[in-house]
Write a protein that holds these residues in place. Sequence first.
Motif, PDB file in Angstrom:
ATOM      1  N   GLU A 167       0.850  -1.180   0.000  1.00 46.20           N
ATOM      2  CA  GLU A 167       0.000   0.000   0.000  1.00 46.20           C
ATOM      3  C   GLU A 167       0.888   1.233   0.000  1.00 46.20           C
ATOM      4  OE1 GLU A 167      -3.015  -0.010   3.133  1.00 46.20           O
ATOM      5  OE2 GLU A 167      -2.927  -2.203   3.178  1.00 46.20           O
ATOM      6  N   ALA A 168       0.347   2.317  -0.587  1.00 39.79           N
ATOM      7  CA  ALA A 168       1.107   3.563  -0.618  1.00 39.79           C
ATOM      8  C   ALA A 168       0.360   4.643   0.149  1.00 39.79           C
ATOM      9  CB  ALA A 168       1.331   4.001  -2.058  1.00 39.79           C
ATOM     10  N   PHE A 169       1.088   5.437   0.910  1.00 37.57           N
ATOM     11  CA  PHE A 169       0.523   6.590   1.603  1.00 37.57           C
ATOM     12  C   PHE A 169       1.149   7.848   1.018  1.00 37.57           C
ATOM     13  CE2 PHE A 169      -0.160   3.026   4.287  1.00 37.57           C
ATOM     14  CZ  PHE A 169      -1.394   3.262   4.897  1.00 37.57           C
ATOM     15  N   VAL A 170       0.300   8.746   0.542  1.00 38.41           N
ATOM     16  CA  VAL A 170       0.789   9.954  -0.118  1.00 38.41           C
ATOM     17  C   VAL A 170       0.166  11.168   0.563  1.00 38.41           C
ATOM     18  CG1 VAL A 170       0.925  11.214  -2.296  1.00 38.41           C
ATOM     19  CG2 VAL A 170       0.896   8.705  -2.305  1.00 38.41           C
ATOM     20  N   VAL A 171       1.021  12.097   0.973  1.00 35.38           N
ATOM     21  CA  VAL A 171       0.496  13.334   1.537  1.00 35.38           C
ATOM     22  C   VAL A 171       0.745  14.451   0.536  1.00 35.38           C
ATOM     23  CG1 VAL A 171       0.502  14.918   3.496  1.00 35.38           C
ATOM     24  CG2 VAL A 171       1.081  12.498   3.845  1.00 35.38           C
ATOM     25  N   ALA A 172      -0.332  15.006   0.012  1.00 34.80           N
ATOM     26  CA  ALA A 172      -0.236  16.127  -0.920  1.00 34.80           C
ATOM     27  C   ALA A 172      -1.127  17.233  -0.375  1.00 34.80           C
ATOM     28  CB  ALA A 172      -0.678  15.702  -2.313  1.00 34.80           C
ATOM     29  N   ASP A 173      -0.500  18.324   0.015  1.00 35.76           N
ATOM     30  CA  ASP A 173      -1.245  19.384   0.685  1.00 35.76           C
ATOM     31  C   ASP A 173      -0.558  20.722   0.400  1.00 35.76           C
ATOM     32  OD1 ASP A 173      -3.023  19.437   3.744  1.00 35.76           O
ATOM     33  OD2 ASP A 173      -2.230  21.213   2.736  1.00 35.76           O
ATOM     34  N   GLU A 174      -1.342  21.642  -0.117  1.00 31.96           N
ATOM     35  CA  GLU A 174      -0.829  22.969  -0.483  1.00 31.96           C
ATOM     36  C   GLU A 174      -0.032  23.617   0.668  1.00 31.96           C
ATOM     37  OE1 GLU A 174      -0.171  24.426  -3.585  1.00 31.96           O
ATOM     38  OE2 GLU A 174      -2.247  23.887  -4.038  1.00 31.96           O
ATOM     39  N   SER A 175      -0.459  23.366   1.900  1.00 36.48           N
ATOM     40  CA  SER A 175       0.147  24.080   3.030  1.00 36.48           C
ATOM     41  C   SER A 175       1.571  23.609   3.355  1.00 36.48           C
ATOM     42  CB  SER A 175      -0.734  23.941   4.272  1.00 36.48           C
ATOM     43  OG  SER A 175      -0.679  22.608   4.730  1.00 36.48           O
ATOM     44  N   ILE A 176       2.023  22.507   2.748  1.00 37.81           N
ATOM     45  CA  ILE A 176       3.401  22.075   3.035  1.00 37.81           C
ATOM     46  C   ILE A 176       4.280  22.166   1.786  1.00 37.81           C
ATOM     47  CG2 ILE A 176       2.873  20.658   5.040  1.00 37.81           C
ATOM     48  CD1 ILE A 176       2.892  18.202   3.216  1.00 37.81           C
ATOM     49  N   ILE A 177       3.862  23.013   0.861  1.00 41.05           N
ATOM     50  CA  ILE A 177       4.636  23.262  -0.355  1.00 41.05           C
ATOM     51  C   ILE A 177       5.052  24.725  -0.368  1.00 41.05           C
ATOM     52  CG2 ILE A 177       4.423  23.494  -2.870  1.00 41.05           C
ATOM     53  CD1 ILE A 177       2.544  21.039  -2.765  1.00 41.05           C
ATOM     54  N   PRO A 178       6.316  25.071  -0.632  1.00 41.19           N
ATOM     55  CA  PRO A 178       7.445  24.163  -0.838  1.00 41.19           C
ATOM     56  C   PRO A 178       7.886  23.514   0.468  1.00 41.19           C
ATOM     57  CG  PRO A 178       8.226  26.418  -0.812  1.00 41.19           C
ATOM     58  CD  PRO A 178       6.728  26.482  -0.711  1.00 41.19           C
ATOM     59  N   GLY A 179       8.576  22.387   0.314  1.00 41.54           N
ATOM     60  CA  GLY A 179       8.950  21.589   1.472  1.00 41.54           C
ATOM     61  C   GLY A 179       9.799  22.328   2.494  1.00 41.54           C
ATOM     62  N   ASP A 180       9.719  21.825   3.706  1.00 47.40           N
ATOM     63  CA  ASP A 180      10.514  22.338   4.814  1.00 47.40           C
ATOM     64  C   ASP A 180      10.903  21.093   5.604  1.00 47.40           C
ATOM     65  OD1 ASP A 180      10.606  25.102   6.734  1.00 47.40           O
ATOM     66  OD2 ASP A 180      10.662  23.180   7.767  1.00 47.40           O
ATOM     67  N   TYR A 181      12.213  20.937   5.887  1.00 45.77           N
ATOM     68  CA  TYR A 181      12.691  19.645   6.388  1.00 45.77           C
ATOM     69  C   TYR A 181      11.969  19.178   7.651  1.00 45.77           C
ATOM     70  CZ  TYR A 181      16.339  21.674   3.483  1.00 45.77           C
ATOM     71  OH  TYR A 181      17.014  22.314   2.483  1.00 45.77           O
ATOM     72  N   SER A 182      11.792  20.108   8.573  1.00 49.56           N
ATOM     73  CA  SER A 182      11.177  19.741   9.839  1.00 49.56           C
ATOM     74  C   SER A 182       9.714  19.347   9.619  1.00 49.56           C
ATOM     75  CB  SER A 182      11.334  20.924  10.791  1.00 49.56           C
ATOM     76  OG  SER A 182      10.382  20.867  11.792  1.00 49.56           O
ATOM     77  N   VAL A 183       9.053  20.074   8.737  1.00 52.01           N
ATOM     78  CA  VAL A 183       7.650  19.773   8.437  1.00 52.01           C
ATOM     79  C   VAL A 183       7.536  18.394   7.782  1.00 52.01           C
ATOM     80  CG1 VAL A 183       5.698  20.432   6.981  1.00 52.01           C
ATOM     81  CG2 VAL A 183       6.972  22.192   8.240  1.00 52.01           C
ATOM     82  N   THR A 184       8.360  18.138   6.784  1.00 52.90           N
ATOM     83  CA  THR A 184       8.311  16.858   6.078  1.00 52.90           C
ATOM     84  C   THR A 184       8.488  15.697   7.053  1.00 52.90           C
ATOM     85  OG1 THR A 184       9.230  17.905   4.115  1.00 52.90           O
ATOM     86  CG2 THR A 184       9.341  15.505   4.198  1.00 52.90           C
ATOM     87  N   ALA A 185       9.475  15.820   7.938  1.00 58.60           N
ATOM     88  CA  ALA A 185       9.734  14.736   8.890  1.00 58.60           C
ATOM     89  C   ALA A 185       8.550  14.544   9.834  1.00 58.60           C
ATOM     90  CB  ALA A 185      11.008  15.026   9.682  1.00 58.60           C
TER      91      ALA A 185
END
Lengths: 267, 308
Positions: free
Chosen positions: A88-106
């Motif tokens: 299974e794949a889990f994908v998080v796509a959300d305008e509020s975390i673009i562009p990426g930020d390392y702490s947020v991604t983790a």
Amino acid sequence: MSNIVVLVKASLNPEVVRQNPDGTFDIDYTPLKISDVDRNALEEAVRLKQVFGGKVYSVTVLTWGPLKAREKDLRLVVQEALAKVADEAFVVADESIIPGDYSVTANVIASVIKKMGLNPILVLAGEASIDESTYQIPGRVAAKLGLPYVGYVRRIREVRDGRVVVERDLEDYIEVLEVPLPAVLSVTQELNEPRPPTLIQIRMASRKPVHMLTLKDLGLDVKRQRSIVEMRVVTVSRKQVLIEEADVEKAALKLVEYLEKEGVLRL
Amino acid sequence: MSDVIVVSQKPSDAGELIGLARTMGNPVIVAFQDSAERVEELLGYGHRVYRVKSSRPEVLAKAVNILYEEFKPKLILGPNTRNVKDAMSVVAGLHDIHMAPDVVEVRGEVDGVIYKRGFMSERVTITVKVPYPTIILANPRIAEPAPKGGVGELKELSFDSMGVKVVEVKPKELSGINLEAAEVVVGVGRGFKAKDDLRMAFELAKLLGGQVGGTRPIAADLKWLPEDAWIGISGKRIAPKLYIAIGVSGAPQHMSGVAGSKIIVAVNKDKAAPIIKQSDYGVVADLYKFIPTLIEVLKRKRGASHST
Ligand SMILES: Cc1cc2nc3c(=O)[nH]c(=O)nc-3n(C[C@H](O)[C@H](O)[C@H](O)COP(=O)(O)OP(=O)(O)OC[C@H]3O[C@@H](n4cnc5c(N)ncnc54)[C@H](O)[C@@H]3O)c2cc1C
């Protein structure tokens, strides 16, 4: 449960750097592709799935927009993970975390792992992504999950008695380590030789579940730290003189003549 | 009060990092691996030094984390090595603070830091502003060394490591060559079919008074060359007058390591290989035919010039 989580990034492709007329980096038109080293992590998961017997989940957090324009590239990345090994794949796509930020991604990755009950015995990730290459997401995720972290794994020797024996490639030497499970490992390109998924695997992948998530689904609130001031394309101006001769002797003479003119030959 | 933690792995990285730290605050030093063994050299800068007698990332992470909680610093500075990147990624995760490795320029402001680093395998530079506290890792060469003076106070720290046990430590095979200083570098890639065939590259390098380096798969995977001959973003960055890449495809991770070369020559049998467009002279040929011929031509030439 002995599940494996593999972190798979849809990275900007450094081989296709697009540029705006003013020399700034045109991020929106630069395509995404699977980050190469993640393929090594997926390949290893194929082998380890036999050992652990549980499920394999891929987790992907989209860090580059515009969201709408990324759908196809993102789908290809997720498809590869599913075709290769993931159940299974889990994908998080959300305008509020673009562009990426390392702490947020983790934080988002750790939250998917916890809230979706993935219960991994092992989290595998590539040592670095091909776009940002900051080597930090796996370590951060381990810290968030409270698990031991070992980076730069170039070989996984064996799994025994709830521990995994790995070779870690550090700056000045290589260590053989016994790591208690569960744990987070980042792997290097030297780990294995990734094989592309077969046609049958690719076809099967379309039947596997893909869970699309937003921050709301995760009940997550994040604070971004970095503001990007500027991104500038480095202009390389090489002469690009092509030497194409049926006769290699002629080609060699030509090259030598050029290099003499450049003043870089000292015999 | 101390507000910058400087991590030092080797005494040779300390001067510059301390110099940089002083432009932004008041440093304390964490000395691990070689720096822990030669701690006197670090005490000579006059700052307090915490010694961690280990080179392991787990242990370093714990040490820095304890000091982070004690000092609440605005900045952690360290060299851009694998050990330090690994350890600091955990500290960054524990406190949700920003971390930037491979920084090439950094400036402290009142409310944060502005830094520049490579992006997209260094085909793009990105300038970023982040608030304090933050972690900045860099090649020490980006800064001026600090003058020595005073005698710092020494404190010892030791920790366990989350149950991660070392079974064995194996040295890397290094040759001691200094590709960074070479005027001519011959770079070999997977276009070579066997280790023995590298002899051509060595002969060419010898003729040109140069050294032989290679791509990551050649050094790390196949181990046909020692690891200090590995050229690229995760290996050595070179800046010779002449770089001759043979059987190298020109992946961005390799090319960022040779960007400083004056002249780049590519020898590749595939006209469409990315390296062709990224070189000054691109020879489209089978290396097995071209390189022996080039060696012959050069030998003839040398013979001629030596006899006049
Ligand atoms: C995070 C990360 C970090 C990396 N760091 C580095 C790094 O520091 N350094 C590095 O080098 N790579 C690095 N890589 C790997 C990089 O992406 C490439 O995989 C690698 O550089 C390719 O090596 P190559 O050119 O030797 O092999 P290939 O890409 O396989 O290229 C071989 C080339 O040889 C040519 N060829 C084949 N036969 C002949 C012949 N008979 N005559 C002439 N030409 C021939 C082919 O046309 C081809 O272009 C990194 C990758 C990642 C993901």
